[in-house]
Scaffold this motif. Structure first.
Motif, PDB file in Angstrom:
ATOM      1  N   PRO A  57       0.800  -1.218   0.000  1.00 15.87           N
ATOM      2  CA  PRO A  57       0.000   0.000   0.000  1.00 15.87           C
ATOM      3  C   PRO A  57       0.836   1.273   0.000  1.00 15.87           C
ATOM      4  O   PRO A  57       0.465   2.262  -0.637  1.00 15.87           O
ATOM      5  CB  PRO A  57      -0.876  -0.105   1.247  1.00 15.87           C
ATOM      6  CG  PRO A  57      -0.329  -1.224   2.042  1.00 15.87           C
ATOM      7  CD  PRO A  57       0.486  -2.077   1.143  1.00 15.87           C
ATOM      8  N   GLY A  58       1.957   1.289   0.706  1.00 13.89           N
ATOM      9  CA  GLY A  58       2.793   2.492   0.729  1.00 13.89           C
ATOM     10  C   GLY A  58       3.280   2.872  -0.654  1.00 13.89           C
ATOM     11  O   GLY A  58       3.251   4.051  -1.039  1.00 13.89           O
ATOM     12  N   LEU A 100       0.299   4.216  -2.674  1.00 18.17           N
ATOM     13  CA  LEU A 100      -0.041   5.573  -2.231  1.00 18.17           C
ATOM     14  C   LEU A 100       0.945   6.594  -2.798  1.00 18.17           C
ATOM     15  O   LEU A 100       0.544   7.658  -3.274  1.00 18.17           O
ATOM     16  CB  LEU A 100      -0.069   5.660  -0.701  1.00 18.17           C
ATOM     17  CG  LEU A 100      -1.246   4.974  -0.021  1.00 18.17           C
ATOM     18  CD1 LEU A 100      -1.027   4.914   1.486  1.00 18.17           C
ATOM     19  CD2 LEU A 100      -2.538   5.677  -0.341  1.00 18.17           C
ATOM     20  N   ARG A 101       2.224   6.293  -2.752  1.00 17.00           N
ATOM     21  CA  ARG A 101       3.228   7.223  -3.298  1.00 17.00           C
ATOM     22  C   ARG A 101       3.021   7.438  -4.794  1.00 17.00           C
ATOM     23  O   ARG A 101       3.099   8.556  -5.290  1.00 17.00           O
ATOM     24  CB  ARG A 101       4.637   6.705  -3.020  1.00 17.00           C
ATOM     25  CG  ARG A 101       5.062   6.903  -1.568  1.00 17.00           C
ATOM     26  CD  ARG A 101       6.545   6.588  -1.365  1.00 17.00           C
ATOM     27  NE  ARG A 101       6.867   5.188  -1.613  1.00 17.00           N
ATOM     28  CZ  ARG A 101       6.684   4.198  -0.741  1.00 17.00           C
ATOM     29  NH1 ARG A 101       6.172   4.458   0.460  1.00 17.00           N
ATOM     30  NH2 ARG A 101       7.007   2.955  -1.042  1.00 17.00           N
ATOM     31  N   LEU A 128       0.177   7.065  -6.518  1.00 21.26           N
ATOM     32  CA  LEU A 128      -1.048   7.851  -6.722  1.00 21.26           C
ATOM     33  C   LEU A 128      -0.832   9.316  -6.382  1.00 21.26           C
ATOM     34  O   LEU A 128      -1.252  10.208  -7.140  1.00 21.26           O
ATOM     35  CB  LEU A 128      -2.185   7.278  -5.861  1.00 21.26           C
ATOM     36  CG  LEU A 128      -2.765   5.950  -6.333  1.00 21.26           C
ATOM     37  CD1 LEU A 128      -3.691   5.375  -5.269  1.00 21.26           C
ATOM     38  CD2 LEU A 128      -3.485   6.108  -7.654  1.00 21.26           C
ATOM     39  N   GLU A 129      -0.183   9.590  -5.259  1.00 11.66           N
ATOM     40  CA  GLU A 129       0.065  10.981  -4.869  1.00 11.66           C
ATOM     41  C   GLU A 129       1.002  11.671  -5.843  1.00 11.66           C
ATOM     42  O   GLU A 129       0.867  12.861  -6.110  1.00 11.66           O
ATOM     43  CB  GLU A 129       0.588  11.037  -3.442  1.00 11.66           C
ATOM     44  CG  GLU A 129      -0.504  10.709  -2.440  1.00 11.66           C
ATOM     45  CD  GLU A 129      -0.059  10.772  -0.985  1.00 11.66           C
ATOM     46  OE1 GLU A 129       1.142  10.963  -0.721  1.00 11.66           O
ATOM     47  OE2 GLU A 129      -0.947  10.626  -0.126  1.00 11.66           O
ATOM     48  N   PRO A 131      -2.097  14.891  -3.143  1.00  8.73           N
ATOM     49  CA  PRO A 131      -2.481  14.231  -1.893  1.00  8.73           C
ATOM     50  C   PRO A 131      -3.935  13.756  -1.923  1.00  8.73           C
ATOM     51  O   PRO A 131      -4.794  14.404  -2.498  1.00  8.73           O
ATOM     52  CB  PRO A 131      -2.266  15.294  -0.827  1.00  8.73           C
ATOM     53  CG  PRO A 131      -2.196  16.584  -1.557  1.00  8.73           C
ATOM     54  CD  PRO A 131      -1.782  16.295  -2.966  1.00  8.73           C
ATOM     55  N   GLY A 132      -4.165  12.626  -1.289  1.00  2.24           N
ATOM     56  CA  GLY A 132      -5.526  12.105  -1.191  1.00  2.24           C
ATOM     57  C   GLY A 132      -6.251  12.735  -0.011  1.00  2.24           C
ATOM     58  O   GLY A 132      -5.705  13.601   0.676  1.00  2.24           O
ATOM     59  N   ALA A 189      -8.510  11.617   3.437  1.00  2.00           N
ATOM     60  CA  ALA A 189      -8.916  10.510   4.297  1.00  2.00           C
ATOM     61  C   ALA A 189     -10.399  10.647   4.650  1.00  2.00           C
ATOM     62  O   ALA A 189     -10.857  11.733   4.997  1.00  2.00           O
ATOM     63  CB  ALA A 189      -8.076  10.497   5.566  1.00  2.00           C
TER      64      ALA A 189
END
Length: 82
Positions: free
Chosen positions: A13-14, A17-18, A20-21, A26-27, A29
């Motif tokens: 997941p990390g 996430l990187r 995608l960002e 930034p996403g 939450a």
């Protein structure tokens, strides 16, 4: 309208996430709390249908709720529903 939702198991997941960002910024939450409803005899579940209230809480403390009804699946592999 047809809902098409495809899911994938994310093993790192990390890294996802990187990536995608890096592409989208930034996403945000959000915390979802779903409550499902059915008849006492289970008519909705037996008919592959869903009725739910989704409560959504944002990182800023904002809250909203959505009432959702989904009919039976139209496509088995994707689980697409009208």
């Amino acid at each position: 309208m047809i809902e098409a939702e495809l899911k994938a198991l994310v093993r790192r997941p990390g890294a996802v996430l990187r990536q995608l960002e890096g592409g989208y910024g930034p996403g945000r939450a959000e915390v979802y709390r779903d409550t499902y409803y059915d008849t006492p005899s289970g008519e909705l579940l037996d008919g592959d249908r869903e009725l739910r209230i989704r409560e959504i809480e944002g990182a800023d403390g904002s809250r909203r709720a959505l009432l959702t009804y989904k009919g039976p699946r139209m496509d088995g592999p994707s689980g697409s529903k009208p």
